[in-house]
Motif scaffolding. Structure first.
Motif, PDB file in Angstrom:
ATOM      1  N   PHE A 186      -4.084  -8.010  -6.794  1.00  0.00           N
ATOM      2  CA  PHE A 186      -4.981  -7.188  -5.314  1.00  0.00           C
ATOM      3  C   PHE A 186      -5.724  -8.135  -4.317  1.00  0.00           C
ATOM      4  O   PHE A 186      -5.743  -7.723  -3.160  1.00  0.00           O
ATOM      5  N   ASP A 187      -6.770  -8.731  -5.177  1.00  0.00           N
ATOM      6  CA  ASP A 187      -7.487 -10.148  -4.342  1.00  0.00           C
ATOM      7  C   ASP A 187      -6.344 -10.629  -3.423  1.00  0.00           C
ATOM      8  O   ASP A 187      -7.068 -10.787  -2.389  1.00  0.00           O
ATOM      9  N   THR A 188      -5.504 -11.087  -3.830  1.00  0.00           N
ATOM     10  CA  THR A 188      -4.644 -12.259  -3.160  1.00  0.00           C
ATOM     11  C   THR A 188      -3.978 -11.187  -1.765  1.00  0.00           C
ATOM     12  O   THR A 188      -3.526 -11.709  -1.183  1.00  0.00           O
ATOM     13  N   ILE A 189      -3.295 -10.102  -1.971  1.00  0.00           N
ATOM     14  CA  ILE A 189      -3.085  -9.278  -1.366  1.00  0.00           C
ATOM     15  C   ILE A 189      -4.158  -8.820  -0.252  1.00  0.00           C
ATOM     16  O   ILE A 189      -3.757  -8.600   0.851  1.00  0.00           O
ATOM     17  N   GLY A 190      -4.964  -8.658  -0.842  1.00  0.00           N
ATOM     18  CA  GLY A 190      -5.932  -8.119   0.884  1.00  0.00           C
ATOM     19  C   GLY A 190      -6.932  -6.790   0.310  1.00  0.00           C
ATOM     20  O   GLY A 190      -7.460  -6.434   1.150  1.00  0.00           O
ATOM     21  N   LEU A 247       0.565  -1.094   0.072  1.00  0.00           N
ATOM     22  CA  LEU A 247       0.199  -0.106  -0.377  1.00  0.00           C
ATOM     23  C   LEU A 247       1.040   1.169   0.131  1.00  0.00           C
ATOM     24  O   LEU A 247       0.809   2.263  -0.697  1.00  0.00           O
ATOM     25  N   SER A 248       2.450   0.890   0.625  1.00  0.00           N
ATOM     26  CA  SER A 248       3.346   2.188   0.800  1.00  0.00           C
ATOM     27  C   SER A 248       3.545   2.591  -0.603  1.00  0.00           C
ATOM     28  O   SER A 248       3.259   3.790  -1.306  1.00  0.00           O
ATOM     29  N   GLN A 249       4.263   1.805  -1.403  1.00  0.00           N
ATOM     30  CA  GLN A 249       4.445   1.866  -2.617  1.00  0.00           C
ATOM     31  C   GLN A 249       3.299   2.041  -3.593  1.00  0.00           C
ATOM     32  O   GLN A 249       3.633   2.879  -4.181  1.00  0.00           O
ATOM     33  N   LEU A 250       2.430   1.626  -3.621  1.00  0.00           N
ATOM     34  CA  LEU A 250       0.734   2.034  -4.175  1.00  0.00           C
ATOM     35  C   LEU A 250       1.225   3.849  -3.773  1.00  0.00           C
ATOM     36  O   LEU A 250       0.448   4.305  -5.319  1.00  0.00           O
ATOM     37  N   LYS A 251       1.111   4.000  -3.539  1.00  0.00           N
ATOM     38  CA  LYS A 251       0.641   5.832  -2.608  1.00  0.00           C
ATOM     39  C   LYS A 251       1.787   6.507  -3.330  1.00  0.00           C
ATOM     40  O   LYS A 251       1.615   7.218  -4.245  1.00  0.00           O
ATOM     41  N   ALA A 252       2.659   5.647  -3.383  1.00  0.00           N
ATOM     42  CA  ALA A 252       4.063   6.402  -3.904  1.00  0.00           C
ATOM     43  C   ALA A 252       3.746   6.249  -5.317  1.00  0.00           C
ATOM     44  O   ALA A 252       3.983   7.458  -6.828  1.00  0.00           O
ATOM     45  N   LYS A 286      -8.900   4.293  -1.242  1.00  0.00           N
ATOM     46  CA  LYS A 286     -10.124   5.620  -1.173  1.00  0.00           C
ATOM     47  C   LYS A 286      -9.262   5.833   0.082  1.00  0.00           C
ATOM     48  O   LYS A 286      -8.993   7.175  -0.054  1.00  0.00           O
ATOM     49  N   GLY A 287      -8.432   5.094   1.043  1.00  0.00           N
ATOM     50  CA  GLY A 287      -7.380   5.588   1.678  1.00  0.00           C
ATOM     51  C   GLY A 287      -6.405   5.710   1.456  1.00  0.00           C
ATOM     52  O   GLY A 287      -5.414   7.265   1.591  1.00  0.00           O
ATOM     53  N   ILE A 288      -6.049   5.364   0.035  1.00  0.00           N
ATOM     54  CA  ILE A 288      -5.133   5.817  -0.092  1.00  0.00           C
ATOM     55  C   ILE A 288      -5.138   7.202  -1.028  1.00  0.00           C
ATOM     56  O   ILE A 288      -3.850   8.290  -0.990  1.00  0.00           O
ATOM     57  N   VAL A 289      -6.193   7.312  -1.843  1.00  0.00           N
ATOM     58  CA  VAL A 289      -6.202   8.794  -2.881  1.00  0.00           C
ATOM     59  C   VAL A 289      -7.129   9.915  -1.745  1.00  0.00           C
ATOM     60  O   VAL A 289      -6.424  10.532  -1.602  1.00  0.00           O
TER      61      VAL A 289
END
Length: 118
Positions: free
Chosen positions: A66-70, A28-33, A77-80
């Motif tokens: 994405f489903d596998t990671i959960g 999630l942190s890498q996705l946000k970046a 929405k939190g990232i956005v």
């Protein structure tokens, strides 16, 4: 050697298996970046979340990952929301700005506008 399409097929076919070894918080942190440059400042959280979910769902292999990671829609929405709430970083100069008619700091003896200011 593999080419872009070949590599995409390889990664796409194994995305679900690769995702089993990924920590959700790190992902999630890498996705946000990675998404930060693509989310427009001042836009609606729900609209940006909808666009992101459409991109995820349009690619079968990434949806599986994405489903596998959960990763849920609430995570997206939190990232956005986090990206939209961030304030742009202020640039603080360590040296004063050089005026265009001042001598060039490189030491050439010319005015800045005729030397490095071009």
């Amino acid at each position: 050697m593999w080419g872009r399409k070949g590599m995409a097929r390889l990664v796409g076919s194994r995305a679900g298996k690769l995702a089993k070894n990924v920590n959700k918080e790190d992902f999630l942190s890498q996705l946000k970046a990675a998404w930060r440059p693509y989310i427009k400042a001042g836009s609606d959280v729900d609209e940006e979340t909808k666009k992101a979910m459409e991109r995820i769902n349009s690619s079968g292999s990434f949806k599986v990952a994405f489903d596998t990671i959960g990763v849920t829609e609430e995570d997206v929405k939190g990232i956005v929301r986090d990206v939209l709430d961030e304030k742009p970083a202020q640039v603080i100069r360590e040296v004063p700005k050089v005026g265009r008619n001042e001598p060039c700091p490189c030491g050439s003896g010319k005015k800045y506008k005729k030397c490095c200011g071009r």
